[in-house]
Scaffold this motif. Structure first.
Motif, PDB file in Angstrom:
ATOM      1  N   VAL B  32       0.841  -1.198   0.000  1.00  0.00           N
ATOM      2  CA  VAL B  32       0.000   0.000   0.000  1.00  0.00           C
ATOM      3  C   VAL B  32       0.878   1.250   0.000  1.00  0.00           C
ATOM      4  N   SER B  35       2.530   2.122  -3.180  1.00  0.00           N
ATOM      5  CA  SER B  35       1.639   2.689  -4.184  1.00  0.00           C
ATOM      6  C   SER B  35       1.524   4.202  -4.057  1.00  0.00           C
ATOM      7  N   LEU B 269      -3.017  12.311  -6.150  1.00  0.00           N
ATOM      8  CA  LEU B 269      -3.948  11.240  -5.786  1.00  0.00           C
ATOM      9  C   LEU B 269      -4.429  10.483  -7.025  1.00  0.00           C
ATOM     10  N   ALA B 293      -9.888   4.061  -0.649  1.00  0.00           N
ATOM     11  CA  ALA B 293      -9.608   5.399  -1.175  1.00  0.00           C
ATOM     12  C   ALA B 293      -9.004   6.289  -0.097  1.00  0.00           C
ATOM     13  N   LEU B 294      -9.539   6.188   1.126  1.00  0.00           N
ATOM     14  CA  LEU B 294      -9.038   7.040   2.206  1.00  0.00           C
ATOM     15  C   LEU B 294      -7.607   6.665   2.591  1.00  0.00           C
ATOM     16  N   SER B 295      -7.327   5.368   2.659  1.00  0.00           N
ATOM     17  CA  SER B 295      -5.973   4.929   3.031  1.00  0.00           C
ATOM     18  C   SER B 295      -4.966   5.381   1.988  1.00  0.00           C
ATOM     19  N   ALA B 296      -5.318   5.198   0.726  1.00  0.00           N
ATOM     20  CA  ALA B 296      -4.402   5.591  -0.338  1.00  0.00           C
ATOM     21  C   ALA B 296      -4.162   7.105  -0.301  1.00  0.00           C
ATOM     22  N   SER B 297      -5.227   7.862  -0.049  1.00  0.00           N
ATOM     23  CA  SER B 297      -5.091   9.322  -0.002  1.00  0.00           C
ATOM     24  C   SER B 297      -4.219   9.751   1.171  1.00  0.00           C
ATOM     25  N   ALA B 298      -4.439   9.122   2.330  1.00  0.00           N
ATOM     26  CA  ALA B 298      -3.677   9.493   3.522  1.00  0.00           C
ATOM     27  C   ALA B 298      -2.193   9.174   3.354  1.00  0.00           C
ATOM     28  N   LEU B 299      -1.907   7.995   2.827  1.00  0.00           N
ATOM     29  CA  LEU B 299      -0.504   7.629   2.620  1.00  0.00           C
ATOM     30  C   LEU B 299       0.170   8.560   1.624  1.00  0.00           C
ATOM     31  N   GLU B 301      -0.535  11.652   1.156  1.00  0.00           N
ATOM     32  CA  GLU B 301      -0.244  12.910   1.845  1.00  0.00           C
ATOM     33  C   GLU B 301       0.961  12.784   2.747  1.00  0.00           C
ATOM     34  N   PHE B 302       1.054  11.632   3.398  1.00  0.00           N
ATOM     35  CA  PHE B 302       2.181  11.390   4.300  1.00  0.00           C
ATOM     36  C   PHE B 302       3.505  11.590   3.552  1.00  0.00           C
ATOM     37  N   VAL B 305       3.909  15.421   1.956  1.00  0.00           N
ATOM     38  CA  VAL B 305       4.226  16.503   2.892  1.00  0.00           C
ATOM     39  C   VAL B 305       5.543  16.226   3.615  1.00  0.00           C
TER      40      VAL B 305
END
Lengths: 56, 544
Positions: B32, B35, B269, B293-299, B301-302, B305
């Motif tokens: 994950v 990706s 994203l 979708a949320l996990s992929a988006s959060a990672l 961003e991690f 940033v």
């Protein structure tokens, strides 16, 4: 860096890292369930792996 | 990048431990996380931050993530699965299905143009990464010890690699210049034809932790740089961090900053990009699109940033200064990081080589994913074989990419495509998708569809955000941009013939794709409006 900058940076990083950690925790914590196709046996919950979408 | 997206059927059922070897949950996490990294995070994001005023960019950026990125990621994943369950796997078919008319299909053609056009310059940046890695490995980079001299040489090296001094400079350089581009382009097309091998997938799985280690080492070094050039004491790490994080409210009224922030979120994203809509169409009814979708988006961003921002922006400020860091969206990482690596002493070459090699690997899986939806569309529209589709695709992207390679002065063709396609077209497409979901499909039906198989429920506030806030947000930013900045951009197109011709070629390609979408529509009707032959073929093969 100004005080506002420190607050903005630490707050933003905490939010981003927190959300990421929470999501990973949910992904890992998701129970497995039997696959529709019995030949594959039990599998990871889709959320665990479907997150791996392509990113640019 | 993804370890599993290359193969349409592979994306459908990629999840069994037996199939993918994910025997441990850490294996899942690594896949994950792997990706989530691409050139958008580590190169484009810092470039956008600097081009849009540092701290002025960050507030619109986080607003875009919360109010646009996350909800539209849910929208796109959900619509894609809905289309996929009804036999549609291309953006043209899926948007046509959701909209219920041919207008949706024509907007879908935009979702084919976006990955194809972005690929045309993305592959060039991949080639730069490979060339930098090779230069570090072979000792071709030695920028000396004096900081100003090091920065000057790093810039000169980038100008030579990118050919940004004049048009045709890369070709004039001979085999060294064009060779890396040809190798990378050919390698991409081979991977698309054969599907990513499991070897590369496995390689990415261990390469990713290596990249995290490498990035962490570089991050620590950047944060401990202090004041590398005593002659310029204001160029220090704290001021670099301040440049990125000090809130600057003076530019919040500038719509182009909000536009750039939203487009950066969409770019990294892959929302409104035409990729996820193809990828997620192979998910099953019981799959959890919400958490995915949320996990992929959060990672995403991690990494964006933490590594893209803290490393590259800070280093760029320290070595180049706020104004000196300008000069092309993707250039920043190539001009500033070699100066950082030079501070690592004997570790300069291994870390430099590893960084650019891993960046290349992260990029190559992304670029292959850009070609897949185009290939699927060509097969759907023309009913041709996989080999013929790859040949046609190769001719299209090689021609476009050569255009970008040749017209390299000031990276004009690259930056033009990145703005008009990588920013404007993505923005428009994301808007079309969220309106389709909230207003055409209907917010209730859409959310019910999203929640099918989901362990995680979308918060109720996002019902309002998806239906009202996101479309209004997008419309306000776009109208603001059109009023404030569009005339200036159009004037610039008129003044720079290459930029104008680049946009013209993109428009011609779009018209051709719309024509092909009409053809695909006719073929779908002839086939009983169910699933196209290409879809059926793709879904039944391990390596399309």
């Amino acid at each position: 860096m100004s005080v506002g900058g420190w607050i903005f940076m630490l707050g933003s990083l905490a939010c981003v890292w927190g959300l990421t950690g929470w999501c990973l925790h949910r992904v890992l914590d998701t129970p497995t369930h039997p696959a529709r196709d019995g030949s594959l046996g039990a599998r990871q919950h889709p959320a665990s792996s479907r997150s791996a979408g392509p990113r640019a | 990048v993804s370890t599993i997206h290359d193969n349409p059927r592979g994306t459908s059922v990629p999840t069994t431990p037996r199939e993918d070897g994910w025997r441990t949950r850490w294996g899942v996490i690594l896949a994950v996380a792997g990706s989530a990294v691409g050139l958008g995070n580590l190169l484009r994001f810092p470039g956008q931050v600097v081009a849009n005023g540092g701290g002025a960019f960050m507030l619109p950026y986080f607003c875009a993530f919360v109010f646009l990125g996350i909800p539209i990621a849910w929208v796109e994943w959900t619509m894609a699965r809905r289309g996929g369950l009804r036999g549609r796997h291309s953006a043209v078919g899926i948007l046509g299905l959701i909209a219920g008319n041919r207008v949706g299909r024509y907007f879908g053609a935009l979702a084919v143009l976006v990955p194809a056009a972005i690929y045309m310059y993305y592959v060039l940046i991949e080639a730069w990464c490979l060339r930098y890695a090779w230069a570090y490995l072979s000792g071709g980079i030695d920028f000396g010890v004096d900081v100003p001299e090091r920065v000057r040489q790093a810039r000169e090296f980038f100008v030579r690699v990118s050919g940004s001094a004049e048009h045709g400079a890369v070709i004039a350089e001979g085999s060294a210049g064009i060779g890396f581009w040809l190798v990378v382009l050919t390698f991409n097309l081979l991977l698309v034809h054969r599907g990513l091998s499991r070897g590369i997938e496995a390689f990415c799985r261990w390469a990713f932790p290596l990249m995290v280690v490498c990035a962490s080492v570089v991050l620590v070094r950047v944060l401990t740089l202090g004041t590398p050039d005593p002659a310029q004491p204001h160029l220090n790490v704290l001021n670099g961090l301040g440049y990125l994080w000090n809130p600057d409210l003076s530019r919040l009224g500038d719509a182009s900053v909000w536009l750039a922030a939203a487009a950066q979120i969409f770019f990294s994203l892959s929302v409104g990009f035409g990729i996820i809509i193809n990828y997620a169409s192979y998910m099953r009814a019981e799959d959890d699109v919400v958490l995915s979708a949320l996990s992929a988006s959060a990672l995403n961003e991690f990494f964006e940033v933490t590594f893209g921002g803290l490393i590259t922006v800070t280093a760029a400020f320290v070595f180049l200064g706020a104004s000196g860091a300008l000069g092309g969206t993707f250039a920043l990482g190539f001009t500033s990081l070699p100066a950082v690596f030079a501070q690592l002493g004997s570790w300069e070459r291994p870390i430099g080589a590893a960084w650019f090699l891993l960046l290349f690997l992260a990029a190559i899986t992304s670029s292959v994913s850009m070609l897949q939806p185009v290939k699927a569309f060509l097969r759907e529209a023309l009913g041709c074989s996989a080999r013929a589709a790859v040949l046609l695709l190769g001719a299209l992207v090689a021609t476009g990419s050569f255009w970008v390679l040749y017209f390299s002065a000031d990276l004009v063709a690259l930056d033009t495509l990145d703005f008009w396609i990588g920013t404007i077209a993505i923005f428009v497409l994301a808007g079309v998708e969220v309106v389709c979901f909230g207003w055409v499909l209907g917010i209730d039906r859409g959310l019910a569809e999203a929640h099918q198989g989901a362990m995680l429920k979308i918060p109720r506030i996002y019902r309002l955000i998806i239906k009202y806030v996101a479309p209004a947000y997008l419309a306000a930013v776009f109208i603001g941009f059109c009023v404030q900045s569009l005339p200036e951009y159009l004037h610039a197109l008129g003044k720079r013939p290459v930029a104008g011709m680049t946009v013209g070629l993109a428009l011609i390609t779009l018209v051709a794709l719309v024509g092909m979408a009409r053809r695909a529509e006719r073929r779908a009707l002839e086939l009983g409006d169910s699933s196209s032959a290409a879809d059926r073929d793709d879904s039944g093969q391990g390596s399309p």
